[in-house]
Design an enzyme around this catalytic site. Structure first.
Site, mmCIF file in Angstrom:
data_model
loop_
_atom_site.group_PDB
_atom_site.id
_atom_site.type_symbol
_atom_site.label_atom_id
_atom_site.label_comp_id
_atom_site.label_asym_id
_atom_site.label_seq_id
_atom_site.Cartn_x
_atom_site.Cartn_y
_atom_site.Cartn_z
ATOM 1 N N PRO A 304 -3.536 12.706 -23.164
ATOM 2 C CA PRO A 304 -2.730 12.219 -24.290
ATOM 3 C C PRO A 304 -3.047 10.758 -24.613
ATOM 4 O O PRO A 304 -3.221 9.942 -23.711
ATOM 5 C CB PRO A 304 -1.293 12.345 -23.761
ATOM 6 C CG PRO A 304 -1.430 12.221 -22.278
ATOM 7 C CD PRO A 304 -2.766 12.800 -21.913
ATOM 8 N N ARG A 343 -4.683 4.658 -41.445
ATOM 9 C CA ARG A 343 -4.262 6.053 -41.298
ATOM 10 C C ARG A 343 -3.638 6.632 -42.567
ATOM 11 O O ARG A 343 -3.694 7.829 -42.805
ATOM 12 C CB ARG A 343 -3.277 6.201 -40.122
ATOM 13 C CG ARG A 343 -3.905 5.884 -38.773
ATOM 14 C CD ARG A 343 -3.016 6.309 -37.619
ATOM 15 N NE ARG A 343 -2.791 7.730 -37.593
ATOM 16 C CZ ARG A 343 -1.701 8.335 -38.018
ATOM 17 N NH1 ARG A 343 -0.687 7.632 -38.490
ATOM 18 N NH2 ARG A 343 -1.589 9.642 -37.977
ATOM 19 N N CYS A 374 -8.058 -4.343 -51.986
ATOM 20 C CA CYS A 374 -8.463 -4.093 -53.368
ATOM 21 C C CYS A 374 -8.607 -2.608 -53.678
ATOM 22 O O CYS A 374 -9.655 -2.155 -54.148
ATOM 23 C CB CYS A 374 -9.766 -4.828 -53.639
ATOM 24 S SG CYS A 374 -9.603 -6.583 -53.318
ATOM 25 N N TYR A 404 -4.058 4.345 -32.880
ATOM 26 C CA TYR A 404 -5.062 4.487 -33.951
ATOM 27 C C TYR A 404 -4.829 3.511 -35.096
ATOM 28 O O TYR A 404 -5.062 3.830 -36.252
ATOM 29 C CB TYR A 404 -5.118 5.933 -34.463
ATOM 30 C CG TYR A 404 -5.432 6.900 -33.346
ATOM 31 C CD1 TYR A 404 -6.708 6.952 -32.788
ATOM 32 C CD2 TYR A 404 -4.456 7.728 -32.806
ATOM 33 C CE1 TYR A 404 -7.001 7.806 -31.730
ATOM 34 C CE2 TYR A 404 -4.734 8.582 -31.742
ATOM 35 C CZ TYR A 404 -6.009 8.615 -31.219
ATOM 36 O OH TYR A 404 -6.287 9.451 -30.168
HETATM 37 C C1 LIG Z 1 -11.561 14.305 -26.371
HETATM 38 C C2 LIG Z 1 -10.261 13.722 -26.776
HETATM 39 N N1 LIG Z 1 -9.284 13.631 -25.860
HETATM 40 C C3 LIG Z 1 -8.084 13.079 -26.168
HETATM 41 C C4 LIG Z 1 -7.833 12.605 -27.439
HETATM 42 C C5 LIG Z 1 -6.488 11.982 -27.703
HETATM 43 O O1 LIG Z 1 -5.829 12.568 -28.746
HETATM 44 P P1 LIG Z 1 -4.301 12.125 -29.066
HETATM 45 O O2 LIG Z 1 -4.298 10.646 -29.193
HETATM 46 O O3 LIG Z 1 -3.994 12.813 -30.334
HETATM 47 O O4 LIG Z 1 -3.491 12.575 -27.904
HETATM 48 C C6 LIG Z 1 -8.819 12.693 -28.425
HETATM 49 C C7 LIG Z 1 -8.575 12.207 -29.789
HETATM 50 O O5 LIG Z 1 -9.365 12.227 -30.669
HETATM 51 C C8 LIG Z 1 -10.074 13.259 -28.075
HETATM 52 O O6 LIG Z 1 -11.068 13.343 -28.969
#
Ligand SMILES: Cc1ncc(COP(=O)(O)O)c(C=O)c1O
Length: 455
Positions: A304, A343, A374, A404
């Protein structure tokens, strides 16, 4: 004495609704109506570090990681560094007993700078540069997730010891989310498909290499997933694939990494993935699949990112102008935008915004929070209810901004990236400083004050 002291009944009307599902755990409103996180008034942070600034609630971050480790007892938790990484953040992760997944030399270097044991780090990427793979093996990285046939070949040449590896597999599960974060279906760039036996062929390729030690399979089906049952299906398909590899290649894989992607709410009422439900689903699916395939229970790993870092973060912006277009919307424009939060433009993401510097007395109105860049699409949030007297100089706080945003920030319009300031127990600590115009000029070979411009 304030108006609120004279008329205590106004207090409820004046307190912004702080939904604990979205804002950091430690968010409060003080008697002056100021939003506080980690016992620090956000106005103090804006005064000291200016705006925009990313604020990070260290307690919130740590608590969510602890929650994962408590609820998913037999599961290894790797924090996805791509969502947000600084050396301090890496240290928090290590201190909470989790590992880390990285996707570049930069993320690896910051993880190591934060004191993370390389053995607890996993390297990802569908196009890992050869030198990055070499450097990762040189520092003793724990595991590498192989994503292409080419990578098997060059990893076999660069690995210094039997390097533990996993094969990334696409189990052909559609999360029905945004196309940009749907990664478990066959027609996208990541991994080896189960279809046509590509994943099993990759296993053969790895098993032929004495420098590689194939320990398991990996998959990541996408992001912002709130339906935990999808992970049950992942486990059933992946255990079937592991059993197939045992049958055809005679090897028993011991690790199954089911990726991350756990969804969080950005506005009140949004669903979120329940980690407790996920724990039950993982258990049930493993019981069923391992019994069906007569396969020994593998170690389960999750990755996660957003679910740990998103709600710990709040972005502060200063209102620069307020403009009502005839017959149109009211735009409250702030001093940041798509450079610090891409995002909205990328995914149409929704955000929750609150006035952070004073009580919101009197009538309210619906406004659009617009950025400084812009493009007319440079918006932070629409239909935000703010006091009708919102004016330049007011401070706005955007919730759920930890994931992100800093990691995807850009220098669009040559705007320097904001600092990250951690808060905890009434203390603010700068984790990453603001990027200055001097930083931007320092990279530009055309600047007469730039060093090394002739090399
Ligand atoms: C391989 C992999 N693991 C884990 C994640 C983490 O995803 P999230 O931040 O949605 O839990 C990502 C996100 O792009 C990923 O590409």
């Amino acid at each position: 004495m304030t108006l609120l002291d004279c008329l205590p009944s106004l207090h409820n009307a004046a307190t912004p609704r702080i939904d604990p599902a979205i804002w950091p755990f430690t968010t409060t409103v003080d008697e002056l109506g100021r939003l506080c996180v980690g016992d620090v008034p956000l106005t103090d942070i804006a005064d000291e570090f200016r705006t925009p600034t990313y604020v990070l609630d260290e307690s919130d971050f740590r608590r969510r990681l602890q929650g994962y480790r408590t609820v998913l007892r037999d599961v290894e938790v790797l924090y996805a560094a791509k969502s947000l990484l600084t050396a301090h953040v890496a240290r928090w992760v290590a201190e909470e007993g989790a590992g880390l997944d990285v996707s570049s030399a930069g993320e690896l270097a910051i993880a190591l700078a934060g004191g993370v044991d390389p053995a607890r780090i996993v390297l990802h990427g569908n196009a890992k540069p050869v030198d990055e793979v070499r450097d990762a093996t040189a520092v003793g990285i724990g595991r590498i997730v192989i994503d292409s046939a080419m990578e098997i070949a060059y990893l076999a040449c660069t690995a210094r010891r039997p390097q533990p590896v996993l094969i990334r597999v696409t189990p052909d599960i559609d999360i029905c989310g945004h196309a940009a974060v749907t990664t478990g279906v066959n027609d996208q760039k990541f991994g080896f498909t189960l279809a046509d036996g590509r994943a099993a062929d990759a296993a053969t390729g790895v098993l032929r290499q004495p420098a590689l030690n194939l320990i398991g399979l990996h998959c990541h089906i996408g992001s912002q997933i709130t339906d935990a049952t999808l992970y049950g299906e992942v486990i059933r398909r992946m255990i079937a694939a592991m059993a197939d590899i045992r049958r055809s290649r005679g090897v028993i894989l011991s690790e199954l990494n089911i990726g991350g992607g756990h969804g969080v709410p950005y506005v009140s009422g949004d669903p979120e993935l329940s980690v407790a439900e996920l724990a039950d689903i993982i258990d049930d699916a493993l019981d069923w699949a391992c019994a069906t395939e007569r396969f020994p229970r593998p170690r389960i790993v999750v990755e996660p990112g957003r679910a740990i870092s998103a709600r710990a973060g709040v972005t502060l912006y200063r209102v620069v102008s307020v403009k009502s277009q005839p017959g149109g919307r009211t735009f409250v424009s702030v001093d940041g935008g798509m450079s610090d939060n891409p995002r909205v433009a990328l995914y149409g993401a929704k955000y929750t915004v609150a006035l952070a510097n004073r009580h919101a007395l009197g009538p309210t109105k619906l406004v659009t929070i617009a950025g400084r860049h812009c493009e007319s699409g440079d918006e932070i949030a629409r239909d935000v209810e703010l006091p009708a007297d919102v004016h330049p100089g007011d401070l706005l706080a955007v919730a759920c901004a930890g994931a992100y945003q800093h990691s995807m920030a850009s220098n669009y319009n040559m705007v320097g990236r904001p600092p990250i300031v951690a808060v905890r127990h009434g203390k603010a600590t700068e984790l990453v400083r603001r990027e200055t115009t001097a930083d931007l000029l320092a990279r530009d070979r055309g600047w007469s004050g730039g060093a090394g411009r002739h090399d």
